[in-house]
Every structure is written in C-alpha cells, then in structure tokens.
Motif scaffolding. Structure first.
Motif, PDB file in Angstrom:
ATOM      1  N   VAL A 106       0.857  -1.189   0.000  1.00  0.00           N
ATOM      2  CA  VAL A 106       0.000   0.000   0.000  1.00  0.00           C
ATOM      3  C   VAL A 106       0.890   1.234   0.000  1.00  0.00           C
ATOM      4  CG1 VAL A 106      -1.788   1.302   1.214  1.00  0.00           C
ATOM      5  CG2 VAL A 106      -1.819  -1.206   1.274  1.00  0.00           C
ATOM      6  N   VAL A 107       0.649   2.139  -0.936  1.00  0.00           N
ATOM      7  CA  VAL A 107       1.400   3.396  -1.016  1.00  0.00           C
ATOM      8  C   VAL A 107       0.423   4.551  -0.811  1.00  0.00           C
ATOM      9  CG1 VAL A 107       2.742   4.930  -2.498  1.00  0.00           C
ATOM     10  CG2 VAL A 107       3.157   2.458  -2.563  1.00  0.00           C
ATOM     11  N   ILE A 108       0.722   5.415   0.155  1.00  0.00           N
ATOM     12  CA  ILE A 108      -0.097   6.606   0.405  1.00  0.00           C
ATOM     13  C   ILE A 108       0.605   7.811  -0.198  1.00  0.00           C
ATOM     14  CG2 ILE A 108      -1.117   8.106   2.151  1.00  0.00           C
ATOM     15  CD1 ILE A 108      -1.101   5.703   4.051  1.00  0.00           C
ATOM     16  N   LEU A 109      -0.095   8.538  -1.047  1.00  0.00           N
ATOM     17  CA  LEU A 109       0.437   9.745  -1.675  1.00  0.00           C
ATOM     18  C   LEU A 109      -0.408  10.928  -1.214  1.00  0.00           C
ATOM     19  CD1 LEU A 109       0.968   8.359  -5.301  1.00  0.00           C
ATOM     20  CD2 LEU A 109       2.712   8.698  -3.549  1.00  0.00           C
ATOM     21  N   ASP A 110       0.176  11.763  -0.344  1.00  0.00           N
ATOM     22  CA  ASP A 110      -0.543  12.895   0.239  1.00  0.00           C
ATOM     23  C   ASP A 110      -0.182  14.167  -0.519  1.00  0.00           C
ATOM     24  OD1 ASP A 110      -1.876  14.669   1.828  1.00  0.00           O
ATOM     25  OD2 ASP A 110      -0.771  14.243   3.668  1.00  0.00           O
ATOM     26  N   GLU A 111      -1.108  14.646  -1.337  1.00  0.00           N
ATOM     27  CA  GLU A 111      -0.902  15.849  -2.157  1.00  0.00           C
ATOM     28  C   GLU A 111       0.407  15.779  -2.947  1.00  0.00           C
ATOM     29  OE1 GLU A 111      -2.863  18.307  -2.729  1.00  0.00           O
ATOM     30  OE2 GLU A 111      -4.371  18.240  -1.150  1.00  0.00           O
ATOM     31  N   PRO A 112       0.654  14.707  -3.699  1.00  0.00           N
ATOM     32  CA  PRO A 112       1.952  14.569  -4.362  1.00  0.00           C
ATOM     33  C   PRO A 112       2.176  15.541  -5.504  1.00  0.00           C
ATOM     34  CG  PRO A 112       0.463  12.856  -5.112  1.00  0.00           C
ATOM     35  CD  PRO A 112      -0.240  13.570  -3.995  1.00  0.00           C
ATOM     36  N   THR A 113       1.104  16.108  -6.069  1.00  0.00           N
ATOM     37  CA  THR A 113       1.273  17.024  -7.202  1.00  0.00           C
ATOM     38  C   THR A 113       1.065  18.480  -6.806  1.00  0.00           C
ATOM     39  OG1 THR A 113      -1.062  16.843  -7.856  1.00  0.00           O
ATOM     40  CG2 THR A 113       0.467  15.253  -8.819  1.00  0.00           C
ATOM     41  N   SER A 114       1.095  18.761  -5.494  1.00  0.00           N
ATOM     42  CA  SER A 114       0.749  20.112  -5.046  1.00  0.00           C
ATOM     43  C   SER A 114       1.680  21.181  -5.593  1.00  0.00           C
ATOM     44  CB  SER A 114       0.732  20.165  -3.510  1.00  0.00           C
ATOM     45  OG  SER A 114       1.997  19.819  -2.988  1.00  0.00           O
ATOM     46  N   SER A 115       2.922  20.814  -5.916  1.00  0.00           N
ATOM     47  CA  SER A 115       3.847  21.807  -6.478  1.00  0.00           C
ATOM     48  C   SER A 115       4.332  21.404  -7.868  1.00  0.00           C
ATOM     49  CB  SER A 115       5.045  22.007  -5.536  1.00  0.00           C
ATOM     50  OG  SER A 115       5.720  20.786  -5.321  1.00  0.00           O
ATOM     51  N   LEU A 116       3.598  20.500  -8.516  1.00  0.00           N
ATOM     52  CA  LEU A 116       3.973  20.053  -9.852  1.00  0.00           C
ATOM     53  C   LEU A 116       3.040  20.647 -10.891  1.00  0.00           C
ATOM     54  CD1 LEU A 116       4.567  16.212  -9.231  1.00  0.00           C
ATOM     55  CD2 LEU A 116       6.197  18.097  -8.967  1.00  0.00           C
TER      56      LEU A 116
END
Length: 505
Positions: A166-176
């Motif tokens: 399981v991989v949790i991505l918390d706002e991974p694109t917030s600065s992309l």
C-alpha cells in the motif's frame, strides 16, 4: 458501493482519534483494494492527514482496528509501517537539504561495506530508481539546490524506494505542473499493474477524476460515503465534501480588469539572474492579476525571489511607479509595500513553533507599536483575529502553534500575514497549494477583492486551470525565458502549454 471482503488489502473499522477534547476522527471506516487508486477527499481539517498519520504509525488511534493483508496492523512508527508493507509520501517535505538526492532517497537504508556506507553502491542504486521513475534530477545534486517541484519528485522517489503493498500519496502534485504530474501518473499506472494499492489525497478535482478508481469523502472527521469514480460527478463530490452546493470554482470579477494603457505599478525590463533566467520583461498594473506559468526549470519562482530581494539580479532593471529601484533584501521589498506568499511555507513562510497570532502579525509589528516602542498586544490580537475570521482559518485559538495545523490552514496563515501589511504589490507563489476546493474559493475571493481595491497581483501557479481562471494576462516561461505573454483571448490550455514547452510561435 459494496466492496468484496476478499479483495480488500487494507481495512479500517470504527476508528476514532481524540486530541484532548478535540475529536479529529469519529467512527472512520475505509476499505482499500489492490491494484486500484483510492482517493480520500475532504476539506482541510476533515481528518485526512490524521487518518494517514495513523496508518503510517505517526499517531495511534483512540479506538478502532486496522487490518493489512489479512493481519492486524498497528505500527508504532513509519519504520514499522514500511516493514509491514505500507509506505507514505507526506505532503510536507521531509528531505535534508544539505544531503544529496541519493542520500535522501536511501536514508537509513544505505548500502554498506565493512561497516561503512558504500557511496558507489548508494549512487548506483538511487540512480537506477530515478532512471526507472523518469525523474528530471541527478542523484548527486544537493537537495537544497533543487526547486520545490524537483524536491517533491525526490520525496516521491524516497517513498517508492520501499517495496510496499500500500502506497499513500498525500498531495503529491501540489507543487507540480501538469507536465511534471504526468511523470507521477505513469508511475502510478505501473504500481497499479503490479497490484499495489494506492491511497491518494488531492484537492485537484480534474486530477482525482482522471486517476481514481474509488473515492471516499470525509467531512468534519467523519466518514460520509465511498463511490466508484464512474458513479459520481465533480459537482456531486464537492457538495458531499463541503456539505453545500458550489456553483462556481473561480469567482467572477466585480470590476473590469485595468486597461492596458494604464501606468504600470511594477515593470521588469531585461531582468536576468545567472543560470536561472534571462531577459525577463513584463509589467503589472494596479488591480491586475498577472499570472505566471511554466514547467520545472522555467525560472518563474526564481524571478519572484529576485523581485522580493531574496536573490540578486545579474542584469536588467525593476521600476515601481515609473522609478527604477534596487531591491537588495526582503526588508527593502516590504518597505516598498511588496508582499510575498512563498511556495515553501514550511521553511520560508512560517515559524512553525510560534503561535497563529505571532505568525500573522510578525511582518506588520511596527503598526502595533506605540511611539515609545512598546507592543500594543490588544491591537495586535484584534488584527490577527480579524484575519483568522476573514480567511476562515481553522484553529482552536490564536495561541495554537502554527505547526500543529493542517497544510491548508498554514497556507492561509501565510496569506493573512501579508494581507495585514496592506501591500501595493502582492506576489502569490502557489497560494492554494494543498488547499481544498472550498478554501480555494475563499482565497480566490480575497484575491479578487485585493485586485478590485487596486493591489497588483503576481500569481504563480502550477495549476493551469487556476492560472487561466484567475488571471487577466499570463506570462509563460520556459527554461528561464519568457516565451509569451498571453491575453485573455489566447488563454487556452493548449496555447499556454505550447509556449511552456519552449515554443515561441
């Protein structure tokens, strides 16, 4: 939506979390299936970050159970969670700026030889991962020399360096930007194909609809519903999330944009900074919202840092109200009534160990001082409270530490700090990063009101819909140069991306 128990890799039942008298989670539930992207959607303060920190072992639940791959799951820390097959990429960067990309990615898991770190193996192993993920960084670069977007990609690589179920991505694109986010989307596709379950947190609705398989909505710490992406619309999700219908995302202008013939309040002519940007020219008028868009390495944030005196220009001029100025420090910029909401709120925008009140008032302290230099505490507190109410900052009190609040509320504190100075020119670098759709609308209304009152706004954003929806004109940058300044008739996603990728015609 009914979920087959046999297909569930991670299940949460009847979970609650209390911090003293504050109930952050109440009877939370979640069922995540392998090979699918499960988005957790909710406003800032809805409980998403608390839930993720419990899964990562940062917090312990007050009540409730977690089952991972058929076994009870109760990690005491993130290392325990990783050993059991769950890894998380937090919204707030956890990198060491004085270490290389390779050292950050494999921190605490460095290959060794004879009891010492094997530097060659470290670089090789990290390099293989960076190459596999297609990231635009070198593993020998110092993280402190990278842009925020590049650091975000390194943070993602660090999380994915662990073989997880399981991989949790918390706002991974917030600065992309959209282009950089595509790198992440390809990575997610490969993880899904391998049967990895993805828990995804984002406030970008179009992105959620593109990536998600399942969507769980939470509100005020409580579970609301779980829907298959194909069964729900963006409008329905927003209504479920905020508990009310929202007809607009970008508030309309109440007054016309300033005429192009109006005298600019700020003009940059041939502005350059060695190895960062060259011959940047633009102007902005009182009441205008001038957008800036570009991909990684475009130089847009570096231009803003230079305008605010955080870095020295190597060429060109800056004029305010028609007079050339030399801004050599942030203090000088502030004295010239320039405000700067930085994209890196954690390191540059806030003092996380100080209270909400002191963070809001710190730049405007002079206005709360008496003729004898004493601080008028009641006046300071009243002004801070007014900004908390104005931006709907969710905090238990003005004395709450800024570092204990959600990322979105921290961002609103940074905005409040600069609004208190009543700036003539306001630089907004990713002002809605990590902010939910309801809070975004409130921030957009503030930006619109500031423009209506005559403030010149420089709006930098990686979200193309935001740039188009809020700007009167858009400065497009690529590899340190301005490739176009688009007027409203030109502001289509296709046109702006065309110029952002380096085309000038």
């Amino acid at each position: 939506m009914e979920t087959s128990v046999d297909s569930v890799i991670l299940e949460i039942k009847d979970m609650s979390k209390e911090f003293g008298t504050v109930k952050a989670l109440k009877n939370m539930q979640l069922a995540v299936r392998p090979g699918r992207v499960h988005t957790i959607l909710g406003e800032n303060g809805a409980g998403k970050s608390t839930l993720m920190k419990i899964l990562a072992g940062v917090y312990q639940p007050t009540t409730g159970t977690i089952v991972l791959d058929g076994k009870p799951f109760a990690p005491a820390n993130p290392q325990d969670a990783a050993r059991d097959g769950l890894t998380i990429v937090f919204q707030e960067l956890s990198l060491c700026n004085n270490m290389t990309v390779a050292e950050n990615i494999l921190a605490t898991r460095e290959p060794s030889r004879g009891g010492f770190i094997n530097d060659k193996a470290l670089v090789r192993k990290a390099g293989e991962l960076v190459k596999e993920l297609g990231l635009p960084v070198s593993v020998t670069d110092q993280v402190g020399d990278l842009s925020i977007a590049q650091r975000q990609l390194v943070e993602i690589a660090k999380g994915l360096s662990i073989d997880a179920k399981v991989v949790i991505l918390d706002e991974p694109t917030s600065s992309l930007s959209d282009s950089e986010a595509e790198i992440l989307f390809r990575i997610i596709g490969r993880l899904k194909a391998k049967g990895v379950a993805i828990i995804y947190i984002s406030h970008r609705m179009e992105e959620i609809m593109q990536l998600s398989d399942d969507i769980t909505v939470v509100r005020d710490g409580s579970y609301i519903t779980t829907r298959d992406k194909t069964e729900v619309t963006i409008a329905e999700l927003i209504a479920l999330m905020v508990g009310r219908d929202m007809k607009e995302i970008y508030p309309p202008r109440d007054v016309p944009a300033p005429a192009i013939t109006e005298r600019p309040v700020l003009t940059a002519s041939g502005l350059s900074r060695a190895d960062k940007f060259e011959n940047v020219c633009f102007d902005v008028r009182p009441g205008e919202i001038l957008g800036f868009f570009g991909l990684i390495g475009s130089g847009r944030s570096e231009v803003m840092n230079t305008l605010f005196g955080m870095a020295k220009a190597s060429g060109g001029t800056v004029s305010i109200d028609g007079s050339e100025v030399k801004i050599t420090s942030p203090v000088e910029a502030i004295n010239r009534r320039i405000g700067f909401v930085t994209e890196n709120r954690k390191e540059e925008g806030l003092v996380l160990s100080h209270s909400v009140e002191s963070n809001i008032s710190m730049v405007a302290l002079d206005s709360f001082s008496s003729v004898f230099g004493f601080l008028r505490r009641r006046r300071e507190r009243t002004a801070a409270k007014a900004e908390v109410d104005r931006l709907a900052i969710k905090t238990a009190s003005l004395d709450t530490l800024a570092g204990s609040l959600s990322g979105g509320n921290q961002q609103k504190i940074v905005l409040a700090k600069w609004l208190l100075t009543q700036p003539k020119i306001l630089i907004l670098d990713e002002p809605t990063r990590g902010v939910d759709v309801g809070a975004k609308f409130e921030i957009y209304k503030i930006i619109r009101q500031l423009a209506a009152d005559g403030t010149a706004i420089l709006l930098v954003s990686s979200e193309l819909p935001e740039v188009i929806g809020m700007s009167d004109r858009v400065v497009v940058m690529s590899e340190g140069q301005v490739t176009a300044i688009a007027d409203p008739a030109q502001m289509t996603p296709e046109t702006i991306m065309h110029f952002a990728t380096g085309s000038t015609s």
